[in-house]
Design a protein around this motif. Structure first.
Motif, PDB file in Angstrom:
ATOM      1  N   GLY A 115       5.204 -21.927 -30.474  1.00 27.31           N
ATOM      2  CA  GLY A 115       4.313 -21.285 -31.437  1.00 27.31           C
ATOM      3  C   GLY A 115       2.916 -21.040 -30.928  1.00 27.31           C
ATOM      4  N   GLN A 116       2.712 -21.177 -29.616  1.00 24.62           N
ATOM      5  CA  GLN A 116       1.345 -21.133 -29.069  1.00 24.62           C
ATOM      6  C   GLN A 116       0.660 -19.774 -29.212  1.00 24.62           C
ATOM      7  OE1 GLN A 116       1.229 -21.340 -24.662  1.00 24.62           O
ATOM      8  NE2 GLN A 116       3.426 -20.957 -24.697  1.00 24.62           N
ATOM      9  N   GLY A 241       1.387 -30.890 -19.353  1.00 27.16           N
ATOM     10  CA  GLY A 241       0.467 -30.056 -18.572  1.00 27.16           C
ATOM     11  C   GLY A 241       0.855 -28.599 -18.473  1.00 27.16           C
ATOM     12  N   MET A 242       1.963 -28.191 -19.106  1.00 26.03           N
ATOM     13  CA  MET A 242       2.430 -26.795 -18.983  1.00 26.03           C
ATOM     14  C   MET A 242       1.382 -25.792 -19.452  1.00 26.03           C
ATOM     15  SD  MET A 242       6.394 -27.071 -20.253  1.00 26.03           S
ATOM     16  CE  MET A 242       7.517 -28.285 -19.538  1.00 26.03           C
ATOM     17  N   THR A 247      -2.770 -21.633 -18.383  1.00 24.16           N
ATOM     18  CA  THR A 247      -4.145 -21.183 -18.539  1.00 24.16           C
ATOM     19  C   THR A 247      -4.833 -21.041 -17.188  1.00 24.16           C
ATOM     20  OG1 THR A 247      -4.274 -22.267 -20.709  1.00 24.16           O
ATOM     21  CG2 THR A 247      -6.361 -21.713 -19.619  1.00 24.16           C
ATOM     22  N   LYS A 248      -4.599 -21.988 -16.295  1.00 21.15           N
ATOM     23  CA  LYS A 248      -5.163 -21.907 -14.944  1.00 21.15           C
ATOM     24  C   LYS A 248      -4.735 -20.610 -14.259  1.00 21.15           C
ATOM     25  CE  LYS A 248      -3.218 -23.973 -11.403  1.00 21.15           C
ATOM     26  NZ  LYS A 248      -3.171 -22.960 -10.310  1.00 21.15           N
ATOM     27  N   GLY A 252      -7.102 -17.389 -13.185  1.00 19.47           N
ATOM     28  CA  GLY A 252      -7.254 -17.279 -11.740  1.00 19.47           C
ATOM     29  C   GLY A 252      -8.015 -18.447 -11.135  1.00 19.47           C
ATOM     30  N   LEU A 253      -7.802 -19.628 -11.655  1.00 23.01           N
ATOM     31  CA  LEU A 253      -8.543 -20.794 -11.182  1.00 23.01           C
ATOM     32  C   LEU A 253      -7.855 -21.413  -9.977  1.00 23.01           C
ATOM     33  CD1 LEU A 253      -9.344 -22.456 -14.633  1.00 23.01           C
ATOM     34  CD2 LEU A 253     -10.809 -20.966 -13.258  1.00 23.01           C
TER      35      LEU A 253
END
Length: 253
Positions: A115-116, A241-242, A247-248, A252-253
């Protein structure tokens, strides 16, 4: 505590029961299947309004918390039932049992990392939130919705609905939070692998393993307990941590 929980027979719900009983809590469970280790079981079909009404009529006394854990995975041809069990039934049941929840009590909704993307789908989320049980078949047809999208939408709506209840519940002396687990090693993990394809296996591989029901249960029990009293109106992601890795990549981190 005296706890009311839906969906206690298997997976995360069964792990929650074990942890609550180890604390000495009293547990009343509503489920379509009989769970182990509870003090009382009331049979319920969350997709059926009459069954919900009958189950609620069998409740007695007050509860310190309500854990809404009942849910079914995405399976072909079951879009309407997925929405009925995972969302409209949950909402109907919650509204009906609110008078049984003590002031100072806690409500916990089991949502999902599926549901994110609720922010991207708010029009459809709001449409579901305004649809009653008897109109779900027409809603599914009108939206041309398969079971996978129905599952995602049901969990998007569960997150949004829980946040939307926060203020009204605070006025009643209650609080609500939701949890969003991902890729948990339960009997329905294969259903999610089928529905969501290779990305499930890729996400699990990237963080090292799937989650355990007991790990999700730890968070649910904490949110149900007075120790989490100042946590209100939040959705807690439990995914190893998914989401951080996604998000990373996006940044582009």
């Amino acid at each position: 505590m005296r706890v009311l929980i839906s969906g206690a027979a298997t997976g995360i719900g069964a792990a929650v029961v074990q942890k609550l009983k180890s604390r000495g809590d009293e547990i009343v469970a509503v489920d379509i299947a009989e769970p182990r280790g509870v003090d009382q079981w009331i049979k319920i079909d969350m997709s059926d309004l009459a069954s919900i009404s009958n189950a609620v009529s069998e409740l007695s006394g007050e509860f310190d918390c309500l854990i809404n854990n009942a849910g079914i995975p995405p399976r072909d041809g079951m879009a309407e039932k997925v929405l009925a069990v995972n969302f409209t039934g949950m909402v109907t049941f919650t509204n009906a049992v609110l008078p049984h929840i003590k002031s100072g009590g806690s409500l916990v909704t089991t949502a999902s990392r599926a549901g994110q993307f609720w922010r991207d789908n708010m029009d459809q989320v709001k449409a579901l939130m305004s649809t009653d049980r008897d109109s779900l078949a027409a809603f599914v047809a009108d939206q041309n919705m398969d079971a996978t999208r129905a599952y995602n939408l049901s969990k998007e709506a569960a997150i949004v609905w829980s946040m939307a209840q926060t203020e009204a519940l605070l006025e009643k002396g209650l609080r609500i939070n939701s949890v969003s687990p991902a890729a948990v090693s339960t009997g329905i993990l294969d259903d999610f692998k089928t529905a969501f394809g290779d990305k499930v296996a890729a996400n699990i591989a990237r963080v090292g393993r799937a989650g355990l029901p007991e790990e999700v249960a730890d968070v649910i029990v904490f949110l149900a307990s007075p120790e989490s009293n100042w946590i209100k109106g939040n959705d807690i992601t439990i995914d190893g941590g998914m989401s951080a890795l996604m998000t990373k990549d996006m940044l582009g981190l």
